[in-house]
Design a protein around this motif. Structure first.
Motif, mmCIF file in Angstrom:
data_model
loop_
_atom_site.group_PDB
_atom_site.id
_atom_site.type_symbol
_atom_site.label_atom_id
_atom_site.label_comp_id
_atom_site.label_asym_id
_atom_site.label_seq_id
_atom_site.Cartn_x
_atom_site.Cartn_y
_atom_site.Cartn_z
ATOM 1 N N PHE A 13 -3.353 -2.197 -4.769
ATOM 2 C CA PHE A 13 -1.764 -1.872 -6.305
ATOM 3 C C PHE A 13 -2.907 -1.700 -7.504
ATOM 4 C CE2 PHE A 13 0.133 -3.072 -2.710
ATOM 5 C CZ PHE A 13 1.311 -1.939 -2.298
ATOM 6 N N SER A 14 -3.202 -0.619 -8.021
ATOM 7 C CA SER A 14 -4.021 0.020 -9.111
ATOM 8 C C SER A 14 -2.322 0.355 -10.314
ATOM 9 C CB SER A 14 -4.397 0.940 -9.015
ATOM 10 O OG SER A 14 -5.039 1.182 -10.106
ATOM 11 N N LEU A 15 -2.561 -0.907 -11.141
ATOM 12 C CA LEU A 15 -1.551 -1.101 -11.936
ATOM 13 C C LEU A 15 -1.688 0.208 -13.045
ATOM 14 C CD1 LEU A 15 -0.392 -4.238 -12.100
ATOM 15 C CD2 LEU A 15 0.282 -2.246 -10.873
ATOM 16 N N VAL A 25 5.124 6.966 -14.548
ATOM 17 C CA VAL A 25 4.233 5.720 -13.447
ATOM 18 C C VAL A 25 5.299 5.083 -12.987
ATOM 19 C CG1 VAL A 25 2.042 6.544 -14.554
ATOM 20 C CG2 VAL A 25 3.827 4.728 -15.234
ATOM 21 N N SER A 26 4.792 3.989 -11.839
ATOM 22 C CA SER A 26 5.339 3.510 -11.444
ATOM 23 C C SER A 26 4.598 2.466 -11.251
ATOM 24 C CB SER A 26 5.848 3.339 -9.904
ATOM 25 O OG SER A 26 6.194 2.805 -8.611
ATOM 26 N N PHE A 27 5.335 0.600 -11.202
ATOM 27 C CA PHE A 27 4.376 -0.760 -11.486
ATOM 28 C C PHE A 27 4.598 -0.970 -9.853
ATOM 29 C CE2 PHE A 27 4.837 0.494 -15.305
ATOM 30 C CZ PHE A 27 3.696 -0.039 -16.192
ATOM 31 N N PHE A 28 4.958 -0.143 -9.035
ATOM 32 C CA PHE A 28 5.572 -0.688 -7.574
ATOM 33 C C PHE A 28 5.699 -2.001 -6.951
ATOM 34 C CE2 PHE A 28 0.365 1.649 -8.923
ATOM 35 C CZ PHE A 28 1.400 2.368 -8.507
ATOM 36 N N ASN A 70 -1.193 5.709 -9.008
ATOM 37 C CA ASN A 70 -1.074 6.232 -9.691
ATOM 38 C C ASN A 70 -1.578 7.747 -9.890
ATOM 39 O OD1 ASN A 70 2.812 6.054 -10.233
ATOM 40 N ND2 ASN A 70 1.335 4.405 -11.498
ATOM 41 N N HIS A 71 -0.739 8.903 -9.462
ATOM 42 C CA HIS A 71 -2.369 9.945 -9.997
ATOM 43 C C HIS A 71 -2.189 9.617 -11.338
ATOM 44 C CE1 HIS A 71 0.089 12.541 -13.239
ATOM 45 N NE2 HIS A 71 1.198 12.376 -12.115
ATOM 46 N N GLY A 72 -4.343 10.144 -11.143
ATOM 47 C CA GLY A 72 -4.487 10.419 -13.200
ATOM 48 C C GLY A 72 -5.748 9.299 -12.821
ATOM 49 N N ASP A 117 10.557 9.720 -3.082
ATOM 50 C CA ASP A 117 9.969 8.354 -2.490
ATOM 51 C C ASP A 117 9.656 7.292 -2.814
ATOM 52 O OD1 ASP A 117 10.591 10.665 -0.021
ATOM 53 O OD2 ASP A 117 8.931 11.181 0.275
ATOM 54 N N ARG A 118 9.711 7.550 -4.069
ATOM 55 C CA ARG A 118 8.795 6.147 -4.556
ATOM 56 C C ARG A 118 9.685 4.630 -4.439
ATOM 57 N NH1 ARG A 118 6.462 8.115 -10.878
ATOM 58 N NH2 ARG A 118 4.880 9.641 -9.282
ATOM 59 N N ASN A 119 11.546 4.605 -4.251
ATOM 60 C CA ASN A 119 11.967 3.270 -4.095
ATOM 61 C C ASN A 119 12.195 3.490 -2.660
ATOM 62 O OD1 ASN A 119 11.341 2.468 -7.002
ATOM 63 N ND2 ASN A 119 13.264 4.511 -7.378
#
Length: 144
Positions: A13-15, A25-28, A70-72, A117-119
């Motif tokens: 997971f890339s924070l 953004v998401s912190f997953f 996250n994209h970017g 769909d993130r959650n």
């Protein structure tokens, strides 16, 4: 040294360290928890890539089967992913900057994760399971 060695079974997971889009953004958090529960903490890597050297980013990514970002800019380390691995990219509906790059890569499986769909941890874990299955088809020694 870059070669076709069998990657480790890391799910990385890339924070988002210093995002210019904090609301997007998401912190997953839930996803990381579920992945650790299913695959064990030793198979899950959670990193702010901005805190790693270029070499450390490359080495970690070359041993990754599934890369979540996250994209970017945070997804740029995915260029080091081994053949057959997967990248799950969280994106916003109107941002298409990364799309051309990822859709032309023939050696990776790219999965775009939309905002809605993130959650949905159950759905995301299913995507990871399918991604690991795909990776295992490329490497006979790969174990899940």
């Amino acid at each position: 040294e870059i070669n076709d060695k069998t990657p480790q079974t890391y799910i990385t997971f890339s924070l988002p360290g210093g995002s210019s889009r904090p609301g997007e953004v998401s912190f997953f958090e839930n996803f990381i928890f579920a992945a650790r529960e299913r695959y064990g903490a030793n198979r899950i890597r959670v990193e702010d890539m901005a805190n790693l050297s270029f070499k450390e980013q490359a080495e970690l990514t070359m041993d990754t089967a599934v890369y979540v970002s996250n994209h970017g800019g945070g997804s740029s380390s995915s260029i080091f992913l081994p053949k057959g691995s997967s990248v799950l990219l969280y994106h916003t509906p109107n941002l298409k900057r990364d799309r051309i790059y990822y859709e032309t890569l023939s050696y990776l499986q790219t999965v775009w994760v939309p905002l809605e769909d993130r959650n949905n941890t159950m759905k995301l874990m299913g995507v990871v399971e399918a991604a690991l299955e795909t990776t295992s088809g490329f490497y006979p020694d790969f174990s899940m």
